[in-house]
Design a protein around this motif. Sequence first.
Motif, PDB file in Angstrom:
ATOM      1  N   MET A  84      30.303  60.623  16.003  1.00 54.45           N
ATOM      2  CA  MET A  84      31.641  60.960  16.088  1.00 54.45           C
ATOM      3  C   MET A  84      32.217  61.767  14.996  1.00 54.45           C
ATOM      4  O   MET A  84      31.815  61.682  13.934  1.00 54.45           O
ATOM      5  CB  MET A  84      32.520  59.615  16.239  1.00 54.45           C
ATOM      6  CG  MET A  84      32.203  59.030  17.584  1.00 54.45           C
ATOM      7  SD  MET A  84      33.230  57.473  17.939  1.00 54.45           S
ATOM      8  CE  MET A  84      35.011  58.347  17.982  1.00 54.45           C
ATOM      9  N   ASN A  85      33.501  62.509  15.316  1.00 52.42           N
ATOM     10  CA  ASN A  85      34.100  63.414  14.255  1.00 52.42           C
ATOM     11  C   ASN A  85      34.842  62.243  13.358  1.00 52.42           C
ATOM     12  O   ASN A  85      35.512  61.442  13.943  1.00 52.42           O
ATOM     13  CB  ASN A  85      34.926  64.283  14.641  1.00 52.42           C
ATOM     14  CG  ASN A  85      34.157  65.461  15.500  1.00 52.42           C
ATOM     15  OD1 ASN A  85      33.191  65.694  15.133  1.00 52.42           O
ATOM     16  ND2 ASN A  85      34.988  65.886  16.714  1.00 52.42           N
ATOM     17  N   THR A  86      34.758  62.313  11.859  1.00 54.15           N
ATOM     18  CA  THR A  86      35.359  61.269  10.891  1.00 54.15           C
ATOM     19  C   THR A  86      35.926  62.132   9.807  1.00 54.15           C
ATOM     20  O   THR A  86      35.282  63.154   9.484  1.00 54.15           O
ATOM     21  CB  THR A  86      34.110  60.472  10.652  1.00 54.15           C
ATOM     22  OG1 THR A  86      33.429  60.804   9.907  1.00 54.15           O
ATOM     23  CG2 THR A  86      33.878  59.405  11.806  1.00 54.15           C
ATOM     24  N   GLN A  87      36.812  61.629   9.250  1.00 50.57           N
ATOM     25  CA  GLN A  87      37.423  62.086   7.968  1.00 50.57           C
ATOM     26  C   GLN A  87      37.476  60.820   7.104  1.00 50.57           C
ATOM     27  O   GLN A  87      38.323  59.783   7.630  1.00 50.57           O
ATOM     28  CB  GLN A  87      38.479  62.932   8.081  1.00 50.57           C
ATOM     29  CG  GLN A  87      39.815  62.391   8.536  1.00 50.57           C
ATOM     30  CD  GLN A  87      40.871  63.510   8.776  1.00 50.57           C
ATOM     31  OE1 GLN A  87      40.506  64.704   8.717  1.00 50.57           O
ATOM     32  NE2 GLN A  87      42.095  63.009   8.691  1.00 50.57           N
ATOM     33  N   VAL A  88      37.274  61.013   5.802  1.00 54.64           N
ATOM     34  CA  VAL A  88      37.464  59.842   4.906  1.00 54.64           C
ATOM     35  C   VAL A  88      38.832  60.283   3.743  1.00 54.64           C
ATOM     36  O   VAL A  88      38.803  61.341   3.091  1.00 54.64           O
ATOM     37  CB  VAL A  88      36.163  59.600   4.212  1.00 54.64           C
ATOM     38  CG1 VAL A  88      36.417  58.144   3.229  1.00 54.64           C
ATOM     39  CG2 VAL A  88      35.088  59.217   4.977  1.00 54.64           C
ATOM     40  N   LYS A  89      39.753  59.098   3.597  1.00 62.22           N
ATOM     41  CA  LYS A  89      40.644  59.300   2.373  1.00 62.22           C
ATOM     42  C   LYS A  89      40.618  58.031   1.732  1.00 62.22           C
ATOM     43  O   LYS A  89      41.005  57.070   2.206  1.00 62.22           O
ATOM     44  CB  LYS A  89      42.038  59.642   3.173  1.00 62.22           C
ATOM     45  CG  LYS A  89      42.164  60.812   3.743  1.00 62.22           C
ATOM     46  CD  LYS A  89      43.320  61.060   4.320  1.00 62.22           C
ATOM     47  CE  LYS A  89      43.669  62.367   5.120  1.00 62.22           C
ATOM     48  NZ  LYS A  89      45.021  62.565   5.682  1.00 62.22           N
ATOM     49  N   GLY A  90      40.080  58.095   0.615  1.00 60.13           N
ATOM     50  CA  GLY A  90      39.901  56.814  -0.017  1.00 60.13           C
ATOM     51  C   GLY A  90      38.918  56.053   0.621  1.00 60.13           C
ATOM     52  O   GLY A  90      37.610  56.150   0.839  1.00 60.13           O
ATOM     53  N   ASN A  91      39.355  54.724   0.869  1.00 64.91           N
ATOM     54  CA  ASN A  91      38.677  53.748   1.737  1.00 64.91           C
ATOM     55  C   ASN A  91      38.945  53.914   3.139  1.00 64.91           C
ATOM     56  O   ASN A  91      38.540  52.728   3.994  1.00 64.91           O
ATOM     57  CB  ASN A  91      38.566  52.438   1.162  1.00 64.91           C
ATOM     58  CG  ASN A  91      39.648  51.884   1.073  1.00 64.91           C
ATOM     59  OD1 ASN A  91      40.610  52.388   1.216  1.00 64.91           O
ATOM     60  ND2 ASN A  91      39.745  50.450   0.878  1.00 64.91           N
TER      61      ASN A  91
END
Length: 879
Positions: A250-257
């Motif tokens: 799946m498409n994901t993006q991470v900001k911090g945790n």
Amino acid sequence: MFNKDPLTEHEINKDEFSVNESVKNASFFIKQGSHLNRRNLERMSLLIDKHQPHIKENSKILLGKVVVDNIYYFDRYLSINVNKNNLPERFEVYLVNNIELNSHFKMDYFFQDGDLCIDLESLKAVSDQIMGEWSFCVKSRYKNYTLIDLITKNSHKNDLCVLKDLGCNYFNDEVYCSGLFIKNSTLMFCQTPESSYLKTTRNIEKKDIYINDFLFKKYSFSFVLTEIDRSPELFRLILFSRYTNKKVVMNTQVKGNIVECFFDSKECMVKFIDNVENGRWDIFGEILFGDYLIEGRLVLDSDVQEKKGLKYSNLNSEESLLVYTTDTNKLSLVKGKQHNVFREKNQVRSKITQLKKKNNRIYEFSIELEANCDLEIDKVALKLRSKDIIRTIEILDIKVEFRENKYKISGTYNINWDDFFPLYWDLFIMVFDDSNEGGWIRVNGATKNIIKKVNKDYFKHAIKSRDGSKIIYPYVTFGNDISFMMRERENYETISNKVKETLAYYTYKLLKPVYFNRKDIWLGFEKFSKTAQDNGYAFFSYVDKNQLHENFYFVIDKNSADFDRIKKESNRIVKFMSFKYLLLVYGSKLLVSSETKRHVHNIRIRSGRVAEAINQKKSVFLQHGVTALKKSDVFKKSKGRGNFDLVVATSDIEQDIIINNWNYSSDEIITTGFSRWDLLTDKSNSVEKRKIFLMPTWRTWMEDMPTDDFIKSEYYLNYLSLLTSEALNRLLIDNNLELVYFLHPKFKQYISEFKIENDNIKIKEFLDIKVNEEIMEASLMISDYSSVTWDMYYLNKPVIFYQFDLEKYMEYEGSYIDMEEDLFGDRVKNVNELLFELEYYIKHDFAMKESYATLRKDYFKHFDRENSKRIYDEIKKRF
């Protein structure tokens, strides 16, 4: 470009070989082990000198190491801090493939400030040729030897160390990632699919990944990683199918945790849902921290240890999705038919506790329902089991009671024959749960007593229409559920024949010890026991005429167009539904047919003494057609189905298809060829007019479709367009041709809809013609997905595949071979394309194209007209 010359030098003479100590040391580092393919290393036999007893003679390459102090990447260059004294006087720098050492690529290099600098720009030109893992090495020569020294960093650590992720390339619509890394101290380059790149270049740590604050939005969902102390560089969420091992990323993006998994639009959501097949999927995560990759199941960080639903969603009119936690709080999801997913969401259990016929027009029933939440019972209905047509019959007279934590639903179903629509109908209940979600629940259970009664005799529980032409009755499914069947009533389904079945049964029981136990009786038959044109009769005729088995009988309906002909050919022809026929059904040991077992009686009848006796028989499946163009679970070896004891195949390709898809072992398959092919001859030049044989197959999604729906179907409109084409008519007239259109037996009720007033076109239906005769007389066949095309191909005649509905066919049926690459004839999608190919074959006197002719040796194993002999020999050997 790749250097195609081998790295190896010519053979050496060990007596001329003397190696100085520095070469010996450099080359023998490899003794300690290498990431290179060990089989290749052993094959190369690392020869150092004749004083090493474990070293093989006649080697060509010496492998070793050149140890360097530091390696770093800058811009497009690899800079290697190396002592020049450790390098040969003359050398070259190569990339060498770790699996095939003879695959190698020469690199440009220069020295700057004492560092060896390798230019990586040249990799771009050959990026499509350097898949896999590669090692950097220094190549030089010593006397008659090639020395290959791996560039190795001076380090005591064996962990992976990433120097640089270089980026992505696209090959054949797949993403490949490339990078530089150090593994086991050796400098390496790799280019692998994106799905495996991180696992190739990182140290792997496997452990559960804990999350909380699971939140769903319209086109995304998010959660918080709870056990990390720094922001990850990357998080990938992966769905892993429990049953097929398929992975969806799946498409994901991470900001911090915080991780968000998103879809750009409704269209992306639909595309994702299409990739996630129906079934159960476990949810995994991959977290990237520098040189380390953590991978594991997503686990909800909660003290509540119970299986529960996190999100339920209706994806479309038929399918739903449920994200839930397992008993150990691990995240999974299930996607499937709405009634199955909704039932799981609420942990609903149901069963029929009463079912009774009354006055030959009403069914009385009671259903018991349990759930893990409060339910509101809205309605009860029968729903048609169809992929393409939606039909629902609501049962209006119902009563709901709640007692002892169970819902009791009782009611009556009064048959309205205006609602009649074949074939299978399932019982459903519409409910609303405590979150006000509504959904259908299929009633998928029944008491043992009801199952026993329904299995005993379908006819006793059947309701017949007033004119006797239609019938409805309950039956037990393969899953031990109760469903209903609506269909046309056969003329032999009468009380008198039911009495005859009973008399025959007790007569058989009486004679069994003194007669039937001593007889090895075989029964042959074909489709619905109404024809004698296929492999069933061809094999019977061979055995009968050669007097190979005296207790082999062939069953056929006395009203069949073939009956009078074959009655003259043998005295072992048995009339369908006669007393003798019923005795032989009970007393036979082996069923030999081109169809499934139940064609010897009635494919729709699954209960009663006759059906039970048939299920116990051993059987040989001669096949109706080559297994390739159409996937089928009907013939698959599985619990509850009429499994075969022996299956006939026509080639090694078909045998592999049967093994891989039908669950039969190679010992249960005989690659003999078809019996009917022994009788095929080319008669196309002996007819008054050369023939084109148009024979499309049927569609499961159209089975027993009402005529009003049929004439609106894509199938009908496309074939009608062809048959009424003025261009087709002109081709037939100008070339003195005749077209014979044969409607599939399962579409026989629609014959009247094809009213073609054209003397050059003949419309034929089941029992009107002998298919094998039409094939022998035809010069060309037009079909779509029919297995009968293989008979034409066997005779070396051309076939045109008219596949206007291929996308729908592949969705509902599917093919075991690639329709784009593996067909043995021209594939067309519309009338214009079809007529273009037809005109080509007319101009070339119906000669098969060379590209298709060369495939015949792969698709057929035998051409010797001894197929029946081989089949008989195998049956006698095994039974």
